[in-house]
Motif scaffolding. Structure first.
Motif, PDB file in Angstrom:
ATOM      1  N   ASP A 222       0.833  -1.211   0.000  1.00 29.48           N
ATOM      2  CA  ASP A 222       0.000   0.000   0.000  1.00 29.48           C
ATOM      3  C   ASP A 222       0.863   1.254   0.000  1.00 29.48           C
ATOM      4  N   GLY A 223       1.966   1.207  -0.731  1.00 25.70           N
ATOM      5  CA  GLY A 223       2.807   2.377  -0.902  1.00 25.70           C
ATOM      6  C   GLY A 223       3.816   2.623   0.204  1.00 25.70           C
ATOM      7  N   VAL A 224       3.868   1.772   1.225  1.00 28.47           N
ATOM      8  CA  VAL A 224       4.767   1.969   2.361  1.00 28.47           C
ATOM      9  C   VAL A 224       5.686   0.758   2.487  1.00 28.47           C
ATOM     10  N   MET A 225       6.990   1.022   2.650  1.00 29.37           N
ATOM     11  CA  MET A 225       7.972  -0.060   2.785  1.00 29.37           C
ATOM     12  C   MET A 225       7.870  -0.701   4.168  1.00 29.37           C
ATOM     13  N   SER A 332       1.725   5.374  -8.710  1.00 32.14           N
ATOM     14  CA  SER A 332       0.588   6.200  -8.277  1.00 32.14           C
ATOM     15  C   SER A 332      -0.717   5.819  -8.964  1.00 32.14           C
ATOM     16  N   GLY A 333      -0.714   4.735  -9.730  1.00 34.49           N
ATOM     17  CA  GLY A 333      -1.959   4.256 -10.332  1.00 34.49           C
ATOM     18  C   GLY A 333      -2.298   4.852 -11.681  1.00 34.49           C
ATOM     19  N   LYS A 334      -1.323   5.410 -12.376  1.00 28.52           N
ATOM     20  CA  LYS A 334      -1.591   6.060 -13.664  1.00 28.52           C
ATOM     21  C   LYS A 334      -2.134   5.073 -14.705  1.00 28.52           C
ATOM     22  N   SER A 335      -1.507   3.894 -14.786  1.00 18.98           N
ATOM     23  CA  SER A 335      -1.960   2.909 -15.774  1.00 18.98           C
ATOM     24  C   SER A 335      -3.384   2.446 -15.492  1.00 18.98           C
ATOM     25  N   THR A 336      -3.728   2.328 -14.219  1.00 23.85           N
ATOM     26  CA  THR A 336      -5.095   1.927 -13.862  1.00 23.85           C
ATOM     27  C   THR A 336      -6.098   2.945 -14.366  1.00 23.85           C
ATOM     28  N   VAL A 443       2.453  22.792 -29.937  1.00 26.36           N
ATOM     29  CA  VAL A 443       2.057  21.386 -30.001  1.00 26.36           C
ATOM     30  C   VAL A 443       1.301  21.005 -28.729  1.00 26.36           C
ATOM     31  N   ILE A 444       1.779  21.445 -27.583  1.00 23.65           N
ATOM     32  CA  ILE A 444       1.090  21.159 -26.315  1.00 23.65           C
ATOM     33  C   ILE A 444      -0.323  21.728 -26.359  1.00 23.65           C
ATOM     34  N   ALA A 445      -0.434  22.960 -26.807  1.00 22.11           N
ATOM     35  CA  ALA A 445      -1.740  23.621 -26.839  1.00 22.11           C
ATOM     36  C   ALA A 445      -2.707  22.911 -27.774  1.00 22.11           C
ATOM     37  N   THR A 446      -2.194  22.386 -28.880  1.00 18.99           N
ATOM     38  CA  THR A 446      -3.060  21.773 -29.889  1.00 18.99           C
ATOM     39  C   THR A 446      -3.356  20.312 -29.611  1.00 18.99           C
ATOM     40  N   ALA A 447      -2.361  19.575 -29.072  1.00 19.78           N
ATOM     41  CA  ALA A 447      -2.473  18.123 -28.978  1.00 19.78           C
ATOM     42  C   ALA A 447      -3.077  17.615 -27.679  1.00 19.78           C
ATOM     43  N   VAL A 448      -3.032  18.408 -26.605  1.00 16.49           N
ATOM     44  CA  VAL A 448      -3.469  17.914 -25.293  1.00 16.49           C
ATOM     45  C   VAL A 448      -4.916  18.315 -25.022  1.00 16.49           C
ATOM     46  N   ASN A 449      -5.748  17.325 -24.709  1.00 16.64           N
ATOM     47  CA  ASN A 449      -7.128  17.597 -24.300  1.00 16.64           C
ATOM     48  C   ASN A 449      -7.209  17.955 -22.817  1.00 16.64           C
ATOM     49  N   CYS A 450      -6.450  17.210 -21.990  1.00 16.96           N
ATOM     50  CA  CYS A 450      -6.438  17.510 -20.559  1.00 16.96           C
ATOM     51  C   CYS A 450      -5.249  16.837 -19.894  1.00 16.96           C
ATOM     52  N   PHE A 451      -4.847  17.409 -18.776  1.00 16.03           N
ATOM     53  CA  PHE A 451      -3.846  16.802 -17.898  1.00 16.03           C
ATOM     54  C   PHE A 451      -4.564  16.268 -16.664  1.00 16.03           C
ATOM     55  N   VAL A 452      -4.174  15.078 -16.232  1.00 12.86           N
ATOM     56  CA  VAL A 452      -4.719  14.483 -15.014  1.00 12.86           C
ATOM     57  C   VAL A 452      -3.553  14.189 -14.079  1.00 12.86           C
ATOM     58  N   SER A 453      -3.631  14.651 -12.842  1.00 14.30           N
ATOM     59  CA  SER A 453      -2.616  14.315 -11.846  1.00 14.30           C
ATOM     60  C   SER A 453      -3.263  13.470 -10.766  1.00 14.30           C
ATOM     61  N   GLN A 454      -2.503  12.502 -10.240  1.00 10.93           N
ATOM     62  CA  GLN A 454      -3.088  11.641  -9.216  1.00 10.93           C
ATOM     63  C   GLN A 454      -2.046  11.142  -8.225  1.00 10.93           C
ATOM     64  N   ARG A 455      -2.533  10.755  -7.073  1.00  9.13           N
ATOM     65  CA  ARG A 455      -1.754  10.121  -6.018  1.00  9.13           C
ATOM     66  C   ARG A 455      -2.624   9.040  -5.397  1.00  9.13           C
ATOM     67  N   LEU A 456      -1.985   8.148  -4.647  1.00  8.62           N
ATOM     68  CA  LEU A 456      -2.715   7.105  -3.940  1.00  8.62           C
ATOM     69  C   LEU A 456      -2.561   7.297  -2.438  1.00  8.62           C
ATOM     70  N   VAL A 457      -3.672   7.299  -1.723  1.00  9.17           N
ATOM     71  CA  VAL A 457      -3.649   7.322  -0.263  1.00  9.17           C
ATOM     72  C   VAL A 457      -4.216   6.009   0.251  1.00  9.17           C
ATOM     73  N   ARG A 506      -6.062   1.026  -1.100  1.00  6.99           N
ATOM     74  CA  ARG A 506      -5.748   2.420  -1.418  1.00  6.99           C
ATOM     75  C   ARG A 506      -6.826   3.046  -2.299  1.00  6.99           C
ATOM     76  N   GLN A 507      -6.863   4.352  -2.273  1.00  7.29           N
ATOM     77  CA  GLN A 507      -7.821   5.137  -3.043  1.00  7.29           C
ATOM     78  C   GLN A 507      -7.064   6.262  -3.744  1.00  7.29           C
ATOM     79  N   ALA A 508      -7.426   6.526  -4.988  1.00  5.38           N
ATOM     80  CA  ALA A 508      -6.726   7.556  -5.761  1.00  5.38           C
ATOM     81  C   ALA A 508      -7.303   8.940  -5.498  1.00  5.38           C
ATOM     82  N   LEU A 509      -6.403   9.928  -5.475  1.00  2.00           N
ATOM     83  CA  LEU A 509      -6.775  11.339  -5.477  1.00  2.00           C
ATOM     84  C   LEU A 509      -6.557  11.857  -6.902  1.00  2.00           C
TER      85      LEU A 509
END
Length: 569
Positions: A222-225, A332-336, A443-457, A506-509
């Protein structure tokens, strides 16, 4: 004076061994019987004194075990079928159990195992048992005949080395090896059981860290060693060689870093393992990243996002072209999240191709490709070929360099929907990260629809979480206005269900930053300015999402502070 101290004092007053002294003291044998046994031992020095006592009927092996336990200040266990937990006994292979006359009796609350032995003086025995079990061990003393009988009774009719649930198969270069068949080697047994324990605990990776005299084994749960085992440094080379063989690495090379991979199967569970070997001053540190091929989320609803954030993401993936860039650190669960998006998009009318390192979820209806640098298949080269097959949607595991970024974003601008990940701290810092890689601002302005940032708690264990009223600074950090009434939050406690940790799962933010015209004009501006504008437009930040979960009792203030920092408790 404690009773346990007496045999050492009495042994100094007479020539008898401590074992004989205690047996005479307790009236188990007489002084004459002891003298007779000592004379017999002088004639046959290889014989043990206790064996002579039992052979002549002076005492039983159980009476000797009681005295040995007192002499070494250990627990005595009367071995009966009811005292042995089958799950514990199954940990020790039959050959080692017989060799050392030892049997694991039960699991202890601290996740160690209580092992009954007939001879507590055998130091080599203790080290090899610890290595074979792969868990901390506490030694107790039992009668030799009772332990031997229990070993044969328990193992009668069962193959301890291979159980259906524990069977592991490793695959490399199209060759499958049943490593469960090699359990006679302690290093093999230790590695297999360590992997099995980590999988059972839901660990994401295992770290074998060599110290001066020992190898500490830790798992990220769960993210902790957390430390799960340790072995003598004597076995470090054998364990490292075993893992290298599994991953197809050079066992003779110990001075240079190495990277490899292996696929492991345990019953129905398939796991991809990435192995990294790093030379250190104390030996080779080995990291095994466990990528369990679990079932992918079927839709974004399973991620439990805030409706506003989910709505912005659904709108972005609903466009026929452009890109969705998911940001966050490793693990951080990006692939999920990307696969949850694909779960919504995966229909027979669409051609979807993924290229990953490695493929984390096996999904029907997708064409999935594993990166293989050894064969010349990189993200950039694979992506070029993928685009020639005219897919509708492409998932690129990670934007690592300017070449991959250029190809991916060019595809996003020419009619493809591209889903990818990027290592960036927040959604607001992602544009600058792409600029650093070498992507043009337009290119960033034209090609990107949105940015998503996430973490797991980590999620609080619902069986033991404790309710409390927070102090004023915590209320302010949560955004509560002055004068608000009592607010009940929850904190971790720990119970058997969560192994005493207080958290389970865990749950994603999430924070979702759409690429609006206002955002296009801010590309290259400071991250604080971009985030301020996005919040003014309605974006919910990671901290906003965390506060929601804290108030709902899903996680704790302390856990949010650990992951995001800066929140008073």
């Amino acid at each position: 004076m404690r009773r346990a101290d007496k045999p050492f004092v009495e042994a100094a007053r007479n020539p008898w061994p401590a074992l004989g002294t205690l047996l005479v003291r307790d009236g188990v044998i007489t002084a004459e019987q002891l003298e007779f046994a000592l004379a017999a031992k002088r004639r046959s020095p290889e014989r043990r004194l206790g064996e002579i006592f039992v052979e002549h009927g002076y005492c039983t092996q159980a009476e000797i075990a009681v005295v040995l336990a007192e002499q070494h200040e250990l627990e005595y266990i009367a071995i009966t079928p009811s005292t042995i937990e089958s799950e514990a006994a199954a940990l020790l292979p039959l050959d080692l159990a017989r060799r050392y006359c030892a049997i694991p009796v039960r699991f202890l609350p601290d996740n160690s195992v209580l092992v009954a032995v007939a001879d507590p003086t055998n130091v080599l025995q203790s080290d090899e048992i610890r290595l074979a079990l792969g868990v901390p061990v506490r030694v107790a003393v039992g009668a030799q005949d009772s332990i031997s009988f229990a070993i044969e009774r328990f193992h009668a009719g069962i193959d301890l080395d291979v159980s259906e649930d524990d069977e592991l198969e490793s695959e490399f270069d199209e060759a499958t090896t049943d490593i469960a068949k090699e359990h006679e080697t302690p290093a093999v047994t230790f590695v297999n059981r360590t992997i099995s324990r980590a999988l059972d605990a839901g660990a994401s990776d295992i770290h074998f860290a060599p110290q001066q005299r020992r190898v500490i084994v830790r798992a990220r749960i769960d993210g902790v060693m957390r430390e799960i085992s340790s072995i003598s440094g004597t076995y470090a080379a054998a364990v490292a060689s075993r893992i290298k063989v599994m991953a197809g690495l050079d066992i003779a090379e110990r001075r240079a870093p190495q990277d490899g991979r292996v696929s492991i199967r345990r019953g129905p569970q398939a796991v991809d393992v990435r192995v990294a070997v790093l030379p250190t001053t104390n030996g080779e540190k080995i990291t095994m990243r466990l990528l369990s091929q679990d079932k992918a989320p079927a839709s974004l609803d399973q991620l439990e996002m805030w409706p506003r954030s989910q709505g912005a993401l659904v709108e972005a993936i609903g466009r026929p072209y452009g890109s969705i860039v998911v940001c966050g650190p490793t693990g951080s669960g990006k692939s999920t999240t990307l696969y949850a998006c694909l779960g919504t998009l995966n229909t027979p009318e669409r051609s979807i191709v993924t290229i990953e390192d490695p493929v984390e979820y096996r999904v029907a209806g997708l064409d999935q490709i594993d990166v293989n640098p050894r064969a010349g298949l990189t993200f950039a080269s694979g992506l070029r070929t993928i685009l020639r097959s005219d897919p509708d949607i492409v998932l690129v595991g990670e934007i690592r360099d300017d070449e991959t970024a250029e190809i991916a974003f060019r595809a996003a601008m020419t009619g493809h929907l591209v889903l990818t990940t990027l290592h960036a701290q927040t959604a607001a810092t992602a544009p600058q990260r792409l600029l650093d890689i070498g992507v043009d601002r337009s290119v960033i302005a034209t090609a990107v629809n949105c940015f998503v940032s996430q973490r797991l708690v980590r999620r609080l264990c619902t069986k033991c979480r404790e309710q409390y009223e927070p102090e004023e600074p915590t209320l302010r950090a949560l955004g509560a206005p002055p004068g608000v009434g009592a607010l009940n939050l929850y904190r971790a406690v720990g119970c058997h269900s969560c192994n005493g940790i207080g958290f389970r799962g865990r749950q994603a933010l999430f924070e979702v930053l759409p690429m609006t015209e206002r955002m296009m004009g801010l590309i290259g501006a400071p991250a604080a300015e971009i985030e301020g504008a996005a919040v003014a437009d309605g974006m919910l930040t990671l901290l906003d999402d965390a506060v929601r979960l804290v108030i709902a009792g899903v996680t704790s203030v302390e856990e949010v502070g650990r992951v995001l920092g800066g929140m008073p408790t």
